[in-house]
Every structure is written in structure tokens, then in C-alpha cells.
Design an enzyme around this catalytic site. Sequence first.
Site, PDB file in Angstrom:
ATOM      1  N   ASP A  40       0.837  -1.195   0.000  1.00 21.71           N
ATOM      2  CA  ASP A  40       0.000   0.000   0.000  1.00 21.71           C
ATOM      3  C   ASP A  40       0.878   1.253   0.000  1.00 21.71           C
ATOM      4  OD1 ASP A  40      -2.651   1.451   0.786  1.00 21.71           O
ATOM      5  OD2 ASP A  40      -1.236   2.037   2.343  1.00 21.71           O
ATOM      6  N   GLU A  83      -2.181  -5.314  -3.628  1.00 27.03           N
ATOM      7  CA  GLU A  83      -1.246  -4.544  -2.807  1.00 27.03           C
ATOM      8  C   GLU A  83      -0.159  -5.447  -2.231  1.00 27.03           C
ATOM      9  OE1 GLU A  83      -3.746  -0.677  -1.246  1.00 27.03           O
ATOM     10  OE2 GLU A  83      -3.736  -2.458   0.020  1.00 27.03           O
TER      11      GLU A  83
END
Lengths: 237, 237
Positions: B59, B130
Site C-alpha cells: 500500500d 497490494e
Amino acid sequence: MFLFKKSKDNTYSSFLRRIIGGKPSNIDLYYLAMRHTSAAKEKREGFVESNERLEYLGDAVLGLIVAEYLFNKYPFKDEGFLTEVRSRIVNRENLNQLAKKIGLEEIIQYNGHLKGNKQSFKSIYGDALEALVGAVYLDKGHQFTKSFILKKLIIPHVDIDMIISTDTNFKSRVIEWSQKENKPLTFEVVELDGQKHFKKFEAKIFVGKKEISVGHGLSKKKAEQDAAEKTCQKLNI
Amino acid sequence: MFLFKKSKDNTYSSFLRRIIGGKPSNIDLYYLAMRHTSAAKEKREGFVESNERLEYLGDAVLGLIVAEYLFNKYPFKDEGFLTEVRSRIVNRENLNQLAKKIGLEEIIQYNGHLKGNKQSFKSIYGDALEALVGAVYLDKGHQFTKSFILKKLIIPHVDIDMIISTDTNFKSRVIEWSQKENKPLTFEVVELDGQKHFKKFEAKIFVGKKEISVGHGLSKKKAEQDAAEKTCQKLNI
């Protein structure tokens, strides 16, 4: 004029060299990083150049480097812990203090009128620090910036053990404040829709009937902490 | 057994090679990235290993690379614009779609029971994407990951012009929903404490008397957009 600019640049460059741990190449980037929007110049029609774009970039750089540092430092901690510790390291208050510790106060440019506005003024140091990180990243690349952030900022100036151990402080800080100010305080925690292994909680904090903040976490305690931290920020506690 | 594992690894490696644009070195990192917490294994007492730590790292990596890409692509846009566009690119819905487009569906491991829980299930693809970014970053480093994100994800699959031009859609989406559902809807916008050059706005959206979301922005419109986007997410509109 040229000489004057050059000598000013040299002084500035030496100052920055001590801060970032290497010689700046594109000095103009650093001048820009230290220029708060209140001292900004219009570059193109309608486009005012200040350190805000660099701050946006630096925020993302700092976020990644700190995320990676914690990821490696705590191989057996879950992402909830890592996210929480990271957000405490890069919170505005911490960044403001960090900026002052490394001496940014001396080179930040801002409009003196700003001092009257506490809300805007109090974050200019942390903002400038993020902008500096953005400038270093553009000027010297990823590896250098990583080393700057870790060796010049985090390791010498941030006491992570202390940050972790003050885990429960936000909630008690809010409670203390409410008692001192004689305000009725309510914590409301609900379990969000989830399965056995994915419990998520939402905490709300009310002062009187007014909802002040909402927090989330993988345990009741963490959700309350999150909400309490936001309340502290919002109410300037 | 060894041969079987090796042949499985080779197939997996070829599959990943097409996705990330290079040969994976530490294949176990990728297996881990594709392991949703519902299929996690206990590694140490109390420590369950799933892709969540890699997701946390990925992320932050994705956030930086997209931030930098937009910073360079739009040299005369302010940080408000850049932040907004970035958050739309990396929002959960977009990442879910992106994950499916590149074929992650075929290799994600999760517990079948999860399908019954819409809330948890709908984000597993974006979460896995992610985590994949996190795995690539650890395995291949910053430069490779940057090239993977830009050349294999953003440039071929994300229509940024479209994302920008659908600027006003959230507010109208909320309005349409309220009309369809016959719910009373209120937008409330206030200017926050600030100076002439630092106006900030806060927008709240109420359905009936219930506050659904709060948004912020540097203009009334942006604050409303932000609040409307959150309402869409919250009410699943």
C-alpha cells in the site's frame, strides 16, 4: 549580484549538507521546499508555487520508508500494529518537533501574518519537513533519501519504544481533558459486520451529544485508541 | 515430492513473470502475497502468517509510485488535485478491478466460506494486489517495482483522464440513490477556520437526521465530492 547569490547558495548548501547528510545538487528544489504557501510566488497564471506539491510527494516517500523500516524491525507484528506505530511516527506533532530538532526553523520562509493564525501556523514545520523529504527524493533518489530518513531523522530523533509504550495514552488524555473541562464524555464501541477471524470494531467519541470522532481497529481497545487520537487532534488536546 | 514442488514453482513463476514483467527470485514471497488471511497458517504461537503485512507494505509502495507519477505528469496542478486523483486510482474498487484484469483471481488462496461474507470478500482482490506489490518490492527492489506498477498496472489499465473527468459523479450518484430510495438527503457545507489564502471546507451528508459522512477540501465542491465519495463507499452505492 551573481557573487552574492553564489555565496548565499554556498551557505545554504553547507547548512543543508549537515541536515541531509550529503551535498544537495539542485539547490532551487530546497529553496522551494522551505517556502510555505503564505510566502509563495505566482509562477504561471493561477498557479502559485509553494512547497505544497513537494510536501505531497514527501509525505508518500516518508510513509514508505517508515513502513519498510517497521516491517523489517518487527517481523512478527501484524499490520494493525505496524500501521498504528507508523501513523504515530509521522503524525503532525511529531513531524513538527522533528523539523525543529534538525534546525528547519532557521530556513523556513513564511508570511509573518501567519503567526496570528494558530491552526495554520502550527503545522508549517512538519509540512516543511515533508517537503524537504520530497526535495531530497527528487534531487538524490530513493536510496539516498532512505538513508537520510533513517540515519538523520528516525534513528537519532524518534524513540520508537517510547511511542509504542505510550500506547494507551490517547484515551486517558481525552478522559483527563473531559474531567478538567467538566464536559460529559461518552465512548461508544460496536463490532462491525465480520467473521470470526476478521473482527473489526468502530469506536465513537461524543462530547455531550456531539460526535467528535470515529475510530477503527481490530480490537475494541485499538478502535478506542484510534478514535481518542483523532479527538486529541481535533480538539487540540 | 521435490520434483512436484519444483514443477509447481515453475508454472507459478511463469505465470508471475507475465504479470510483473520479470522473473521472480524469491517465489515464497509471492505465495505468501496470494494467501488471504482466511487461508493463513500459524507460524509462531499467536502469529498467523497471511498477506496482510505485505499488503501494508505494498500500500505504501503503490502510494509513493502513483504520487510520483502524478507529480511528474501534472507539473502545474496543486497538491489538492494530485491527492484526489491518487486516492481515486488506488481506491479499493479500482484495485479490485485491476487485480482481476491482470489475472490474480486464478492464484489467490482464500477460505471458501468467505464468499458468504460480502464485505470481507469484496476487497480480497485489491488487498492481494497490494500484497503482490509489497512482494515485488522486497524481491526486486524499488526500480523494478516502479516499472512494474507503471508499465504493467497504471499505464495499460488505468484511464486517468476518465478518472479526472468523472470528477462530479459522486455527488450525483448520491442524489440519484436518494431519489430512487426516496430518502431525505442533506448536504451541509461550512468553511473551516482559516485565512484568506487557506480556505478549507467541511461537508457533511445526512440521510434523514443521520450523519453518514464528513468530507474535506480546498473548495466547497471538493469537500462535497469527498463527503459524497465516502457516502458511496459506506452505503455501497
